[in-house]
Design a protein around this motif. Sequence first.
Motif, PDB file in Angstrom:
ATOM      1  N   ARG A  20      72.545  47.660  45.556  1.00 57.29           N
ATOM      2  CA  ARG A  20      73.873  48.279  45.545  1.00 57.29           C
ATOM      3  C   ARG A  20      74.555  47.947  44.212  1.00 57.29           C
ATOM      4  O   ARG A  20      74.631  46.782  43.826  1.00 57.29           O
ATOM      5  N   GLY A  22      77.894  48.306  41.426  1.00 57.99           N
ATOM      6  CA  GLY A  22      79.349  48.396  41.534  1.00 57.99           C
ATOM      7  C   GLY A  22      80.061  47.997  40.254  1.00 57.99           C
ATOM      8  O   GLY A  22      79.444  47.819  39.202  1.00 57.99           O
ATOM      9  N   LYS A 105      87.287  52.682  45.022  1.00 61.17           N
ATOM     10  CA  LYS A 105      86.729  51.394  45.429  1.00 61.17           C
ATOM     11  C   LYS A 105      85.298  51.514  45.980  1.00 61.17           C
ATOM     12  O   LYS A 105      84.683  50.529  46.305  1.00 61.17           O
ATOM     13  N   HIS A 106      84.787  52.718  46.151  1.00 65.48           N
ATOM     14  CA  HIS A 106      83.425  52.923  46.675  1.00 65.48           C
ATOM     15  C   HIS A 106      83.207  52.030  47.912  1.00 65.48           C
ATOM     16  O   HIS A 106      82.277  51.194  47.958  1.00 65.48           O
ATOM     17  N   THR A 128      77.054  53.992  46.158  1.00 69.34           N
ATOM     18  CA  THR A 128      78.347  54.523  45.731  1.00 69.34           C
ATOM     19  C   THR A 128      78.686  55.777  46.541  1.00 69.34           C
ATOM     20  O   THR A 128      77.824  56.322  47.237  1.00 69.34           O
ATOM     21  N   LEU A 165      81.410  56.820  39.834  1.00 67.96           N
ATOM     22  CA  LEU A 165      80.768  55.644  39.234  1.00 67.96           C
ATOM     23  C   LEU A 165      79.648  56.133  38.296  1.00 67.96           C
ATOM     24  O   LEU A 165      78.577  55.562  38.204  1.00 67.96           O
ATOM     25  N   TYR A 189      79.796  46.252  35.051  1.00 65.06           N
ATOM     26  CA  TYR A 189      78.992  47.062  35.971  1.00 65.06           C
ATOM     27  C   TYR A 189      77.677  46.334  36.228  1.00 65.06           C
ATOM     28  O   TYR A 189      77.122  45.712  35.306  1.00 65.06           O
ATOM     29  N   LEU A 192      75.862  44.498  42.782  1.00 68.03           N
ATOM     30  CA  LEU A 192      77.073  43.930  43.381  1.00 68.03           C
ATOM     31  C   LEU A 192      76.951  42.422  43.614  1.00 68.03           C
ATOM     32  O   LEU A 192      77.904  41.675  43.385  1.00 68.03           O
ATOM     33  N   ASN A 228      84.322  46.324  49.202  1.00 64.94           N
ATOM     34  CA  ASN A 228      84.242  47.459  48.284  1.00 64.94           C
ATOM     35  C   ASN A 228      83.086  47.310  47.310  1.00 64.94           C
ATOM     36  O   ASN A 228      82.673  46.198  46.986  1.00 64.94           O
ATOM     37  N   GLY A 229      82.648  48.458  46.798  1.00 58.80           N
ATOM     38  CA  GLY A 229      81.673  48.453  45.709  1.00 58.80           C
ATOM     39  C   GLY A 229      82.364  48.283  44.368  1.00 58.80           C
ATOM     40  O   GLY A 229      81.703  48.074  43.351  1.00 58.80           O
ATOM     41  N   ALA A 230      83.682  48.407  44.338  1.00 61.63           N
ATOM     42  CA  ALA A 230      84.461  48.165  43.117  1.00 61.63           C
ATOM     43  C   ALA A 230      85.562  47.177  43.506  1.00 61.63           C
ATOM     44  O   ALA A 230      86.435  47.507  44.297  1.00 61.63           O
TER      45      ALA A 230
END
Length: 283
Positions: A20, A22, A105-106, A128, A165, A189, A192, A228-230
């Motif tokens: 994953r 992010g 925020k994915h 994402t 993303l 980046y 994650l 979140n992914g972000a």
Amino acid sequence: MAPRAPQVQEEAGYPRHPPRMGFFTDTSVCIGCKACEVACKEWNRLPADGPFELTGMSFDNTTQLSASTWRHVAFIEQRKPVRAPGGPAGDQQDLRWLMASDVCKHCTDAACLNVCPTGSLFRTEFGTVVVQDDVCNGCGYCVSACPYGVIDKREDDGRVFKCTLCYDRIGDGLIPACAKACPTESIQYGPLDELLERAEARLADLHGDGVPDARLYGNDPADGVRGNGAFFLLLDEPEVYGLPPAPRDATRDLPAMWAHAAVAAVTLVCGIAVAFAGSRRAG
Ligand code: SF4
Ligand code: SF4
């Protein structure tokens, strides 16, 4: 026994499923240059947000994320006694700028995706959340479902747009345009898990340097969107940056709501049946 299937797949030359991916946005090193906003606009060929107007909000003239602004740099002018990171104790300033580059925020539980009736929003192999603009019918359900107010409809177009993303870049092994352009590595980046480790270490450094209000935001898998992914490193409460303190994917409540509705419907039908049977006996 060792897990054989993945090894067999790797030996056969199949690509491994990517981890994953992010964003970690460390707002403590953001200098407000807006290179991320510009790089995002340029790479994604986003239109202008309308006639340029001074908003009176410090150096912020886009004010929020929108269908045409997928990175937004907030400028928050704050009067508050604070100590500069690493500065000597007692050396306090009472005016500071908080600068923070916001983005989609994915979410792990992405309400936008959960309510989309056409399948336009989907989860990529990188974890994402992306909109396929040629499948979007413009219903706008996702706009009201997003707990962060991120996804937005372009009124002259009728469809919704948001940060991808840089799905087209990361699929080719490139890093997203905003992270590439950021001169201070405020936007990072990567996988994650690695970003989370880096963020924890940075947070510990800041606390050690006498910045007790520093905190991570969006990294908690137990929150209302399961993380979140972000995610972000903030220097104050999330509300100061216009971020919700307790975001929640409202679609998580739907099973319970349907269960309550089903119980109510069954109770009603039983009540009517009992009343009907009683009236027949009386007749
Ligand atoms: S922040 Fe909003 S638009 Fe982005 S993935 Fe989460 S619910 Fe969807
Ligand atoms: S490019 Fe980096 S330093 Fe410049 S505004 Fe964006 S996040 Fe901040």
